[in-house]
Design an enzyme around this catalytic site. Structure first.
Site, mmCIF file in Angstrom:
data_model
loop_
_atom_site.group_PDB
_atom_site.id
_atom_site.type_symbol
_atom_site.label_atom_id
_atom_site.label_comp_id
_atom_site.label_asym_id
_atom_site.label_seq_id
_atom_site.Cartn_x
_atom_site.Cartn_y
_atom_site.Cartn_z
ATOM 1 N N ALA A 128 42.398 -36.180 -13.585
ATOM 2 C CA ALA A 128 41.703 -37.191 -13.932
ATOM 3 C C ALA A 128 41.599 -37.655 -15.162
ATOM 4 O O ALA A 128 40.884 -38.400 -15.720
ATOM 5 C CB ALA A 128 40.171 -36.490 -13.808
ATOM 6 N N ASN A 194 38.685 -28.404 -14.778
ATOM 7 C CA ASN A 194 39.994 -28.181 -14.661
ATOM 8 C C ASN A 194 40.990 -28.972 -15.890
ATOM 9 O O ASN A 194 41.904 -28.546 -16.215
ATOM 10 C CB ASN A 194 40.619 -28.639 -13.371
ATOM 11 N N HIS A 223 36.044 -38.725 -19.864
ATOM 12 C CA HIS A 223 36.864 -37.766 -20.737
ATOM 13 C C HIS A 223 37.377 -38.190 -22.279
ATOM 14 O O HIS A 223 38.058 -39.201 -21.873
ATOM 15 C CB HIS A 223 38.088 -37.194 -19.765
HETATM 16 N N1 LIG Z 1 42.934 -31.236 -12.125
HETATM 17 C C1 LIG Z 1 41.739 -32.394 -12.019
HETATM 18 O O1 LIG Z 1 41.872 -33.168 -12.870
HETATM 19 C C2 LIG Z 1 41.001 -32.173 -11.080
HETATM 20 C C3 LIG Z 1 40.814 -30.750 -10.249
HETATM 21 N N2 LIG Z 1 39.948 -30.901 -9.317
HETATM 22 C C4 LIG Z 1 39.909 -29.464 -8.248
HETATM 23 O O2 LIG Z 1 40.335 -29.858 -7.198
HETATM 24 C C5 LIG Z 1 39.163 -29.095 -6.306
HETATM 25 C C6 LIG Z 1 38.872 -29.885 -5.172
HETATM 26 O O3 LIG Z 1 38.112 -31.102 -5.469
HETATM 27 P P1 LIG Z 1 37.453 -31.817 -4.216
HETATM 28 O O4 LIG Z 1 38.182 -32.259 -3.018
HETATM 29 O O5 LIG Z 1 36.468 -32.700 -5.100
HETATM 30 O O6 LIG Z 1 36.336 -30.460 -3.790
HETATM 31 P P2 LIG Z 1 35.597 -30.457 -2.310
HETATM 32 O O7 LIG Z 1 34.469 -29.376 -2.668
HETATM 33 O O8 LIG Z 1 35.208 -31.941 -2.262
HETATM 34 O O9 LIG Z 1 36.377 -30.000 -1.551
HETATM 35 C C7 LIG Z 1 37.085 -28.691 -1.437
HETATM 36 C C8 LIG Z 1 37.694 -28.730 -0.056
HETATM 37 O O10 LIG Z 1 38.574 -27.315 -0.246
HETATM 38 C C9 LIG Z 1 38.106 -26.186 0.786
HETATM 39 N N3 LIG Z 1 38.343 -25.003 0.622
HETATM 40 C C10 LIG Z 1 37.551 -24.425 -0.460
HETATM 41 N N4 LIG Z 1 37.977 -23.139 -0.443
HETATM 42 C C11 LIG Z 1 38.763 -22.942 0.333
HETATM 43 C C12 LIG Z 1 39.767 -21.883 0.759
HETATM 44 N N5 LIG Z 1 39.539 -20.684 0.345
HETATM 45 N N6 LIG Z 1 40.556 -21.953 1.636
HETATM 46 C C13 LIG Z 1 40.553 -23.218 2.384
HETATM 47 N N7 LIG Z 1 39.726 -24.291 2.014
HETATM 48 C C14 LIG Z 1 39.050 -24.252 0.816
HETATM 49 C C15 LIG Z 1 36.797 -26.750 1.194
HETATM 50 O O11 LIG Z 1 36.395 -26.362 2.581
HETATM 51 P P3 LIG Z 1 34.753 -25.532 3.046
HETATM 52 O O12 LIG Z 1 34.367 -26.913 3.741
HETATM 53 O O13 LIG Z 1 35.283 -24.499 3.813
HETATM 54 O O14 LIG Z 1 34.112 -25.316 1.512
HETATM 55 C C16 LIG Z 1 36.908 -28.309 0.919
HETATM 56 O O15 LIG Z 1 37.273 -28.796 2.293
HETATM 57 C C17 LIG Z 1 38.170 -28.700 -7.216
HETATM 58 O O16 LIG Z 1 37.480 -27.673 -6.814
HETATM 59 C C18 LIG Z 1 38.917 -28.509 -8.829
HETATM 60 O O17 LIG Z 1 39.322 -27.512 -8.843
HETATM 61 C C19 LIG Z 1 38.862 -31.701 -9.069
HETATM 62 C C20 LIG Z 1 38.908 -32.691 -9.896
HETATM 63 C C21 LIG Z 1 39.913 -33.152 -10.804
HETATM 64 O O1 LIG Z 2 37.437 -35.206 -11.700
HETATM 65 C C1 LIG Z 2 37.179 -35.126 -12.933
HETATM 66 O O2 LIG Z 2 36.457 -36.024 -13.462
HETATM 67 C C2 LIG Z 2 37.501 -33.818 -13.543
HETATM 68 C C3 LIG Z 2 37.005 -32.469 -12.949
HETATM 69 O O3 LIG Z 2 36.415 -32.395 -11.981
HETATM 70 C C4 LIG Z 2 37.804 -31.191 -13.426
HETATM 71 O O4 LIG Z 2 38.639 -31.212 -14.348
HETATM 72 O O5 LIG Z 2 37.724 -30.235 -12.746
#
Ligand SMILES: NC(=O)C1=CN([C@@H]2O[C@H](COP(=O)(O)OP(=O)(O)OC[C@H]3O[C@@H](n4cnc5c(N)ncnc54)[C@H](OP(=O)(O)O)[C@@H]3O)[C@@H](O)[C@H]2O)C=CC1
Ligand SMILES: O=C([O-])CC(=O)C(=O)O
Length: 270
Positions: A128, A194, A223
């Site tokens: 992000a 994250n 951010h």
């Molecule tokens: N690096 C960055 O800048 C960012 C990183 N992120 C990371 O990305 C992740 C995902 O974001 P987002 O798509 O918005 O999240 P969502 O909550 O929209 O989706 C998460 C998905 O992962 C599935 N899931 C969760 N746990 C498991 C598991 N143990 N095994 C298999 N599937 C699983 C969920 O399924 P179910 O329906 O079963 O819950 C759902 O389909 C965030 O949690 C965060 O850690 C997010 C934003 C920015």
């Molecule tokens: O998507 C964003 O803005 C940041 C975020 O959720 C993360 O860092 O986990």
């Protein structure tokens, strides 16, 4: 991998939420029919959103058995910790969205060892934010310090605000939720911070202080980085559109994962 292109590659995708929906759409647009295998838990509510024709497996062993060219994690820190060592050890490269999971030094070492054993690599996308190249450069000077502020609309911190007696919908002024290290921020807010740990990995854990603010006056996930040191000063600010499916997540993140995937299949790396 050199002869494959993103269009012909087989891609493993862990999770099917806000990020993965967008990524799947991008991988399937322009007449492309990406070969995607999704990993979702057997009882996952996300299963009902999976389009017909997309292969879904329930275990990491089944995903590894498909031998995808690359696996993208977009499921969360706990899922990253549970699955990614097996993928790397099997020699399959990984792009990991939930970089905050690496705040656990044991997991960091386990993933690095698994990648070495498998002869492959774990890639951490910018997610992000941007500007990690600058952070990696100034990391080299001991005077460098970074103040990172995550400022998001209250809806992104609904549960955290409720825990300290605030109603996210009624918030009138900003609330400072946290101030401290990037590792603590990433662990305390695993679905929101994250980015904090990605910054810390790029510039050095000891150089970063983090503030987390719920702000009713912003509509974007914002951010802000203030960087200072003998090499100079820089200020970076990202005001990202939140995902309509998950307000904690910036839509930019899926585009960053897409760009990271593209790089994996390019001969010239930018
Ligand atoms: N690096 C960055 O800048 C960012 C990183 N992120 C990371 O990305 C992740 C995902 O974001 P987002 O798509 O918005 O999240 P969502 O909550 O929209 O989706 C998460 C998905 O992962 C599935 N899931 C969760 N746990 C498991 C598991 N143990 N095994 C298999 N599937 C699983 C969920 O399924 P179910 O329906 O079963 O819950 C759902 O389909 C965030 O949690 C965060 O850690 C997010 C934003 C920015
Ligand atoms: O998507 C964003 O803005 C940041 C975020 O959720 C993360 O860092 O986990």
């Amino acid at each position: 991998m050199a002869t494959k292109t993103l269009e012909t590659a087989s891609i493993g995708l862990i999770g099917y939420g806000a990020i993965a929906h967008d990524l799947h759409r991008m991988l399937s647009s322009d007449g492309r029919t990406a070969q995607i295998t999704l990993l979702l838990r057997a009882d996952s509510p996300s299963r009902k959103t999976v389009p017909a024709g997309v292969a879904v497996v329930s275990t990491i062993a089944s995903l590894v058995a498909v031998r995808p060219d690359i696996v993208v994690e977009a499921a969360g820190q706990q899922a990253a910790a549970e699955y990614l060592p097996d993928v790397l050890e099997a020699g399959i490269p990984v792009i990991m969205a939930s970089t905050g999971a690496l705040a656990d030094p044991e997991l960091f070492a386990r993933l690095a060892n698994a990648a070495q054993k498998g002869g492959t690599r774990l890639s951490l996308p910018a997610g992000a934010i941007g500007g990690l190249d600058y952070l990696r450069a100034v990391a080299g000077h001991p005077s460098t310090r970074v103040c990172y502020t995550s400022r998001k609309p209250p809806a992104s911190f609904r549960e955290e605000l409720a825990a300290i007696g605030h109603d996210a919908d009624g918030l009138r002024s900003e609330v400072l939720l946290f101030e401290g290290s990037a590792a603590a921020a990433a662990q305390r807010y695993p679905r929101n911070l994250n980015v904090a740990f990605s910054i810390a990995l790029a510039v050095g854990l000891d150089k970063v202080t983090v503030k987390v603010i719920a702000d009713p006056l912003v509509v974007r996930n914002t951010h802000e980085l203030d960087i200072d040191g003998a090499l100079g000063q820089a200020r970076m600010s990202f005001a990202n559109t939140p995902s309509p499916d998950n307000p904690k997540t910036s839509m930019l993140t899926a585009y960053s994962l897409w760009a990271a995937l593209e790089r994996q299949f390019q001969q010239v790396e930018l």
